[in-house]
Design a protein around this motif. Structure first.
Motif, PDB file in Angstrom:
ATOM      1  N   ASP A  85      -1.476  -0.717   5.216  1.00  7.31           N
ATOM      2  CA  ASP A  85      -2.288   0.266   4.868  1.00  7.31           C
ATOM      3  C   ASP A  85      -1.562   0.968   5.670  1.00  7.31           C
ATOM      4  O   ASP A  85      -0.956   2.569   6.326  1.00  7.31           O
ATOM      5  N   SER A 109      -9.742  -2.905   0.735  1.00 15.08           N
ATOM      6  CA  SER A 109      -9.114  -2.138   1.534  1.00 15.08           C
ATOM      7  C   SER A 109      -9.142  -2.642   2.840  1.00 15.08           C
ATOM      8  O   SER A 109      -8.228  -2.967   3.292  1.00 15.08           O
ATOM      9  N   ASP A 147       0.780  -1.161   0.025  1.00 20.31           N
ATOM     10  CA  ASP A 147       0.066  -0.275  -0.044  1.00 20.31           C
ATOM     11  C   ASP A 147       1.144   1.286   0.447  1.00 20.31           C
ATOM     12  O   ASP A 147       1.724   1.155   0.474  1.00 20.31           O
TER      13      ASP A 147
END
Length: 133
Positions: free
Chosen positions: A120, A113, A7
């Motif tokens: 992340d 996500s 990410d």
């Protein structure tokens, strides 16, 4: 099989950016949080992918089945189609494609996500590291 979650994130667009890389396989997990300086979010996504490819090559994973997972549709689609629409990203795309060709079995998969939380979090940590260096 080696699973690589990547990410890229930016605080602002452009702004301080970071790459988060989470690698699991062979009974271990590796985490990387890499500050990238100032760039756009899309550039950060490409840089995260390139850094992950470089790490995997350095560790000798190119002989394994390596599956890269990203929540960036931009990067995922570009790799799948071997084509980039925005010429601004062409140099990054070409570098990533060249690195990916060094793997015996390379896969890229888009994931939502919610399935990329660790990468992340690592990318967001890397954004904060920009101010410390």
């Amino acid at each position: 099989m080696i699973e690589v979650y990547i990410d890229g994130a930016s605080a602002g667009n452009p702004g301080p950016s970071g790459a988060g890389i989470f690698i699991k396989g062979n009974g271990k997990a590796e985490k990387y949080s890499i500050p990238l300086g100032n760039m756009s979010n899309h550039e950060a996504e490409y840089h995260a992918f390139i850094k992950a490819l470089e790490i995997c090559l350095e560790k000798g994973y190119s002989k394994s089945v390596v599956s890269f997972r990203t929540d960036s549709q931009l990067v995922s689609n570009a790799v799948e189609k071997e084509f980039v629409k925005n010429k601004l990203y062409l140099p990054l795309f070409e570098k990533a494609l060249s690195l990916s060709k060094q793997f015996d079995l390379f896969f890229m998969k888009w994931i939502p996500s919610i399935e990329n939380k660790t990468a992340d979090e690592l990318a967001r940590l890397a954004i904060r590291k920009n101010n410390l260096e």
